[in-house]
Scaffold this active site. Structure first.
Site, PDB file in Angstrom:
ATOM      1  N   GLU A 268      -7.919 -14.769 -38.151  1.00 46.26           N
ATOM      2  CA  GLU A 268      -6.774 -15.672 -38.272  1.00 46.26           C
ATOM      3  C   GLU A 268      -5.699 -15.370 -37.233  1.00 46.26           C
ATOM      4  OE1 GLU A 268      -6.972 -16.794 -42.951  1.00 46.26           O
ATOM      5  OE2 GLU A 268      -5.791 -15.047 -42.462  1.00 46.26           O
ATOM      6  N   ASP A 341     -12.678 -17.027 -49.760  1.00 51.05           N
ATOM      7  CA  ASP A 341     -11.304 -16.524 -49.817  1.00 51.05           C
ATOM      8  C   ASP A 341     -10.726 -16.546 -51.229  1.00 51.05           C
ATOM      9  OD1 ASP A 341      -8.812 -15.577 -49.141  1.00 51.05           O
ATOM     10  OD2 ASP A 341      -8.116 -17.417 -48.209  1.00 51.05           O
ATOM     11  N   GLU A 369      -2.795 -16.518 -55.725  1.00 47.34           N
ATOM     12  CA  GLU A 369      -2.677 -17.463 -54.613  1.00 47.34           C
ATOM     13  C   GLU A 369      -3.405 -18.768 -54.904  1.00 47.34           C
ATOM     14  OE1 GLU A 369      -4.022 -17.839 -49.906  1.00 47.34           O
ATOM     15  OE2 GLU A 369      -4.146 -15.892 -50.902  1.00 47.34           O
TER      16      GLU A 369
END
Length: 677
Positions: A268, A341, A369
């Site tokens: 990322e 993820d 998240e």
């Protein structure tokens, strides 16, 4: 729809009100200040850790005389302890004082949960050597994916001003056996390694040490160039190696028991060894060599993926398997539980077991998240257990991820397990009173991954709220089913990553970020079209199934044998495909979403009936969050069913509550914040 946005923004912007029962005591709600007298606590020595153990007993233990004893011959317990009833005395024995402290918290837990305290004969040996929280805290006080306010670490005030919460944090962790912490975000600032910041880190390390907690840091791979002014940060550059060597000496001079580095590299956009044509092994080994003389380790993250035509779920395996056996013995590869993820449900990461000559550790996410932030009640122990109990078949039948990573099947110099923390400066630490249970569950499973979700929830409810069975049983039912309920109203049957971009709070299955990274778009993952739904990872698709050991690759490769809770993870399934219960895929999808909504409403009713058993402050807080969760569940159901219906062209079954929203209105909702990690 406006309500959802209002609630969401309220809980981001308004700090928790301070109540008499504000949740700040966590599960450590022991009888206050009326423990046994000092002469009933027998021990030798005067050690800071031992003194904490004695203080906890003097304040809270209401049982018989107790003896705390160290015994160097108990090295085989790896930091564990024994608790034995000897005549009219309890004897806690451990190799080191930290083991005695853990033993003291164990007997206080037994007392708090009203367990039998007679004829004890307990031996405890932790599943993992290193049981570590990863904080994604930034130097400016923000927390990436943090939903409980700002960071506990007040970097501007340290090292001179010490918050009392630092010691409270250490105590809470020690009480569940967590013995390590990474203080800062894996998207690390090079400034973390500046001399002034290392003095701040030292102040925290000094507070945590008596509680048996070692400090680690996330480091930025470009630090030699950014901080040291070097030409580059190439791991094979001698000047770069010297910079890291000097930095290691500086750290260990200040903090002799410093644990080591956590590294996110070439993922990322983060810098890494591949920037210089080097491998992950080159980068990790360079750091491992400078830490080795001090006993430090490198935890190198396998969460790597780059813009590629390859299925994102395959990338960690593709990058790391060719490097198997090339890492130093003080490097451990930190692997997220699933290959994409931290999704509400993923197939387990195929990298587990595939690295035959390299130590592996699990990385879980405690912070929610992808689970409705601190607005949704989701007990994560079942998710943690699902991963740890998954059989990889890498070393034959029974090669569970737990047994591969804990040293049972592959003896290792050290073993470790980690999770991304959900802790912030909110009074109740985690933003939602029930989110405390996920911090607790991770600690308990890191200590003993054979514990059941039911046992952990039972302990936590009794310690946090009440031991009244009329409260415990229904609330335990909520907790134990909550993860599955959330999967149902968000992404059932193996759907994944259909969240709104950036913040990941709400649904956005229509998201198609044309011109951007395809693998950041929900449409990349669900592949909905007129024929059907789901990501084909069989031989006719991305062939991700080839990364699993037999018989799993055959099981997952066949639509008939794939578990239905992962069918859309591995297959593009026709809308009219008959599921095991005779319903079509479309019908099953509708009933799953509807089931999630109904169960959340049931939770609201169950909670409302339990008002009499706990304090009104926490009761009202949880009641309010359940209202938000119930509205969010409808939001998810309507958004997903209305959108997928544009492809299936099938009616929503008559006995399912009709959508209350309009698809075009739902598409207009924008809650913009945050980014990936």
């Amino acid at each position: 729809m406006q309500n959802i946005k209002t609630y969401f923004l309220l809980f981001l912007l308004i700090p928790l009100t301070i109540f008499a029962e504000d949740g700040s005591q966590l599960w450590l709600r022991f009888p206050a200040k009326n423990g046994i007298s000092a002469d009933k606590i027998i021990s030798r020595g005067n050690n800071p850790t031992l003194n904490i153990a004695k203080k906890e007993l003097a304040n809270h233990w209401q049982g018989q005389e107790i003896e705390l004893r160290t015994d160097k011959s108990l090295k085989n317990l790896k930091g564990g302890y024994t608790i034995k009833s000897v005549q009219n005395r309890l004897v806690v024995t451990a190799e080191k004082e930290t083991g005695l402290l853990y033993g003291v918290y164990h007997i206080l837990r037994l007392q708090q949960t009203k367990s039998a305290l007679k004829n004890l004969n307990i031996t405890e040996k932790p599943s993992y050597d290193i049981r570590i929280l990863n904080h994604w805290d930034n130097l400016d006080g923000t927390i990436e994916r943090g939903y409980a306010g700002h960071s506990l670490w007040k970097w501007d005030d340290l090292p001179n001003t010490i918050s009392p919460r630092y010691e409270e944090y250490a105590r809470a962790n020690a009480s569940i056996g967590i013995n390590a912490t990474v203080l800062n975000n894996v998207n690390a600032s090079p400034n973390m390694l500046r001399k002034d910041y290392l003095q701040k880190v030292k102040a925290l390390a000094d507070i945590f040490r008596p509680y048996g907690i070692k400090v680690y840091l996330s480091v930025n791979f470009s630090s030699p160039k950014v901080l040291g002014g070097l030409e580059n940060s190439d791991p094979l550059n001698k000047d770069v190696q010297k910079w890291w060597k000097d930095k290691a000496r500086e750290i260990y001079t200040a903090i002799p028991d410093f644990g080591g580095f956590l590294v996110k590299a070439n993922s990322e956009g983060q810098p890494g060894p591949q920037d210089y044509g080097r491998t992950h092994a080159d980068g990790a080994n360079m750091m491992a060599d400078v830490l080795k003389p001090y006993g430090g380790i490198v935890m190198w993250r396998a969460f790597v993926y780059s813009p590629s035509k390859e299925d994102r779920a395959k990338q960690a395996y593709l990058e790391f398997v060719p490097l198997d056996g090339k890492f130093r013995d003080n490097v451990i590869i930190q692997i997220k539980n699933g290959p994409v993820d931290f999704q509400p449900r993923e197939a387990f990461n195929p990298l587990f077991g595939a690295l035959k000559k390299t130590p592996e550790m699990v990385e879980f996410q405690i912070t929610q998240e992808y689970f409705g932030f601190s607005n949704h009640l989701v007990f994560l122990a079942p998710l943690f257990k699902e991963t740890l109990d998954s059989d990889t078949y890498s070393d034959g039948k029974g090669s569970t991820i737990g047994k591969i990573t804990d040293g049972t099947l592959r003896p290792a110099i050290f073993t470790a397990i980690s999770a991304v923390a959900n802790i912030g400066e909110d009074k109740n630490w985690t933003g939602h009173h029930f989110a405390q249970a996920n911090w607790y569950a991770f600690g308990r499973l890191a200590w003993n991954h054979d514990l059941s979700s039911e046992q952990i929830s039972d302990e936590w409810i009794k310690m946090t709220f009440t031991d009244n069975e009329k409260f415990i049983n229904p609330v335990k039912e909520i907790m134990l089913s909550s993860r599955e309920t959330t999967v149902d109203y968000m992404m059932p049957l193996g759907l994944h990553h259909i969240f709104a971009s950036g913040h990941h709070y709400g649904p956005e299955p229509w998201g198609d970020y044309k011109g951007g990274r395809p693998d950041w778009s929900p449409v990349y993952y669900h592949q909905a079209n007129a024929e059907g739904l789901g990501f084909d990872r069989t031989k006719t698709g991305s062939n991700a199934i080839s990364q699993y050991f037999p018989p799993l690759r055959e099981v997952y490769g066949n639509i008939k044998t794939t578990p239905e809770n992962l069918i859309l993870w591995f297959h593009h399934v026709p809308w009219k495909y008959k599921m095991k219960d005779g319903k079509t895929l479309w019908e099953k999808l509708c009933y799953k979403y509807d089931s999630g909504v109904r169960k959340i409403r049931d939770y609201q009713k169950i909670w409302d009936k339990n008002k009499a058993y706990i304090d009104s402050e926490r009761f009202i807080d949880v009641q309010y969050k359940l209202k938000i969760q119930s509205e969010d569940a409808v939001w998810w159901k309507d958004a997903c069913l209305l959108y997928f219906q544009t492809f299936s062209k099938q009616p929503i079954p008559a006995d399912i509550e009709k959508p209350v929203h309009n698809l075009e209105d739902l598409k207009k909702i924008k809650l913009n914040m945050g980014h990936h990690n």
